[in-house]
Scaffold this active site. Structure first.
Site, mmCIF file in Angstrom:
data_model
loop_
_atom_site.group_PDB
_atom_site.id
_atom_site.type_symbol
_atom_site.label_atom_id
_atom_site.label_comp_id
_atom_site.label_asym_id
_atom_site.label_seq_id
_atom_site.Cartn_x
_atom_site.Cartn_y
_atom_site.Cartn_z
ATOM 1 N N ASP A 49 0.877 -1.165 0.000
ATOM 2 C CA ASP A 49 0.000 0.000 0.000
ATOM 3 C C ASP A 49 0.913 1.213 0.000
ATOM 4 O O ASP A 49 1.589 1.494 1.005
ATOM 5 C CB ASP A 49 -0.891 -0.015 1.245
ATOM 6 C CG ASP A 49 -1.814 1.198 1.344
ATOM 7 O OD1 ASP A 49 -1.620 2.169 0.581
ATOM 8 O OD2 ASP A 49 -2.724 1.184 2.196
ATOM 9 N N ASN A 63 3.152 2.639 -10.708
ATOM 10 C CA ASN A 63 1.898 2.685 -11.455
ATOM 11 C C ASN A 63 0.688 3.003 -10.591
ATOM 12 O O ASN A 63 -0.291 3.563 -11.081
ATOM 13 C CB ASN A 63 1.687 1.339 -12.158
ATOM 14 C CG ASN A 63 0.283 1.188 -12.712
ATOM 15 O OD1 ASN A 63 -0.073 1.775 -13.735
ATOM 16 N ND2 ASN A 63 -0.544 0.403 -12.023
ATOM 17 N N SER A 74 0.838 11.086 -17.236
ATOM 18 C CA SER A 74 -0.248 11.390 -18.165
ATOM 19 C C SER A 74 0.022 12.713 -18.856
ATOM 20 O O SER A 74 0.577 13.644 -18.249
ATOM 21 C CB SER A 74 -1.577 11.480 -17.403
ATOM 22 O OG SER A 74 -2.598 11.974 -18.238
ATOM 23 N N TYR A 115 -6.275 15.677 -10.244
ATOM 24 C CA TYR A 115 -5.522 14.617 -10.915
ATOM 25 C C TYR A 115 -4.413 15.206 -11.780
ATOM 26 O O TYR A 115 -3.273 14.737 -11.759
ATOM 27 C CB TYR A 115 -6.466 13.782 -11.774
ATOM 28 C CG TYR A 115 -5.782 12.669 -12.536
ATOM 29 C CD1 TYR A 115 -5.392 11.499 -11.883
ATOM 30 C CD2 TYR A 115 -5.520 12.780 -13.900
ATOM 31 C CE1 TYR A 115 -4.756 10.481 -12.578
ATOM 32 C CE2 TYR A 115 -4.888 11.761 -14.597
ATOM 33 C CZ TYR A 115 -4.515 10.615 -13.934
ATOM 34 O OH TYR A 115 -3.886 9.606 -14.617
ATOM 35 N N LYS A 155 -0.246 14.674 -11.609
ATOM 36 C CA LYS A 155 0.607 14.155 -12.672
ATOM 37 C C LYS A 155 1.680 15.170 -13.084
ATOM 38 O O LYS A 155 2.775 14.791 -13.498
ATOM 39 C CB LYS A 155 -0.235 13.731 -13.865
ATOM 40 C CG LYS A 155 -1.073 12.490 -13.596
ATOM 41 C CD LYS A 155 -0.224 11.309 -13.127
ATOM 42 C CE LYS A 155 -1.034 10.053 -12.914
ATOM 43 N NZ LYS A 155 -0.213 8.910 -12.451
ATOM 44 N N THR A 207 -10.220 2.297 -18.216
ATOM 45 C CA THR A 207 -9.950 1.561 -16.984
ATOM 46 C C THR A 207 -10.954 1.994 -15.909
ATOM 47 O O THR A 207 -11.823 2.838 -16.152
ATOM 48 C CB THR A 207 -8.527 1.839 -16.476
ATOM 49 O OG1 THR A 207 -8.457 3.211 -16.026
ATOM 50 C CG2 THR A 207 -7.505 1.631 -17.587
#
Length: 249
Positions: free
Chosen positions: A66, A93, A143, A166, A170, A201
Site C-alpha cells: 500500500d 503505477n 499522463s 488529478y 501528474k 480503466t
C-alpha cells in the site's frame, strides 16, 4: 550463458494499466513480474490469472504494498530484498482519481497521497535494491493531462478545465521524474515517465464515459508502458513518453 531474468515490481498491478503492462512483459521469458497490490488477495488472484494466460513465457508473483502506508512499503522492500537481493525495474503505477464538480481540497489530498507521495515513498524504499542491479530502471506512470504546456494551449486536446486535482498530481509526478533523473543518472539509472494515454480503466469508475471519449483499451496502454520498461525508448530517458512521442512538460 542463459540471460539473467529481470525482476520488475509494478505497483497497483492487480488491474488496469498495471495488469496489462505485466501481461505484455510476461510474453517474454526474460521477466519475472512482481504484482504489487494493496489488497493481497486481489494481488494473488491477478498473479494466478497472468500466469495462466495463454502465451505467457515469464514468471509472476505478488506482494502486498500500500503506497500510502510506510510500514507496508518498507515491508515489501525488505521482503523483495530478502528473497531476491535486488530489483531491476520499478514501475510506479499505483494511482487514483476522484471526480469533483469543482476543485476540492479533500480530493486533492487523497490523490496527492497516492499518486505523488506514494511514488516518492516507494522509490526511496527500493533505491538501494535498484542500485544492486545492472539495469537500474525507474518508470513513473504519468499522463499528458499533467503537461502544463498542453493545459495552457487552447489548441491542445488536453486544454480542458476539468480534473484539477488529478492533473496537478501528474504534473508533480513529471517533476519528480526529472528530479530523480538528475539525481541518479551518474549512477547509471534510466528514469522515465510513461503516459499510457486515455484508456478505459476503472480509474474514474465510468467505463462507458471513457469509451464515448474514444478511450483506448487497457491493453494498449499497457503496451505503451511496457515499451518504456523494455528499453525501446531509452533515447528519451528523462522525458515524458506518450502515445504520440515525447510529451511537452
Amino acid at each position: 550463458m542463459a540471460t539473467e531474468v529481470k525482476l520488475v515490481l509494478i505497483t497497483g498491478a492487480n488491474q488496469g494499466i498495471g495488469f496489462e503492462t505485466a501481461k505484455e512483459l510476461l510474453l517474454s521469458d526474460i521477466y519475472h513480474v512482481i504484482v504489487g497490490s494493496r489488497d493481497p488477495v486481489k494481488g494473488e488472484e491477478a498473479a494466478k490469472t497472468l500466469q495462466a494466460t495463454p502465451g505467457i513465457k515469464g514468471s509472476v508473483s505478488s506482494i502486498q504494498i500500500d503506497v500510502t502506508d510506510d510500514k507496508s512499503v518498507d515491508s515489501a522492500a525488505a521482503q523483495i530484498g530478502s528473497q531476491y537481493g535486488r530489483l531491476d525495474i520499478l514501475v510506479n503505477n499505483a494511482g487514483i482519481n476522484i471526480l469533483t464538480k469543482s476543485p476540492d481540497r479533500e480530493a486533492l489530498c487523497k490523490i496527492l497521497d497516492v499518486n505523488v507521495v506514494g511514488s516518492l515513498s516507494t522509490t526511496e524504499a527500493f533505491l538501494d535494491l535498484l542500485r544492486k542491479s545492472s539495469e537500474k530502471r525507474l518508470v513513473f506512470v504519468s499522463s499528458s493531462m499533467g503537461s502544463i504546456a498542453h493545459a495552457a494551449d487552447p489548441t491542445s486536446i488536453y486544454y480542458r478545465p476539468q480534473g484539477t486535482e488529478y492533473r496537478t498530481s501528474k504534473a508533480a509526478v513529471n517533476m519528480m521524474m526529472v528530479m530523480y533523473m538528475a539525481r541518479l543518472k551518474d549512477e547509471g539509472f534510466k528514469v522515465f515517465a510513461a503516459d499510457p494515454g486515455l484508456c478505459a480503466t476503472n480509474l474514474i469508475g465510468d467505463l462507458q464515459s471513457l469509451r464515448q471519449r474514444n478511450a483506448a483499451e487497457p491493453a494498449d496502454g499497457g503496451q505503451r508502458v511496457a515499451a518504456v520498461v523494455k528499453g525501446e525508448k531509452d533515447a528519451d530517458a528523462g522525458k515524458v513518453l506518450g502515445v504520440y512521442g515525447v510529451c511537452p512538460f
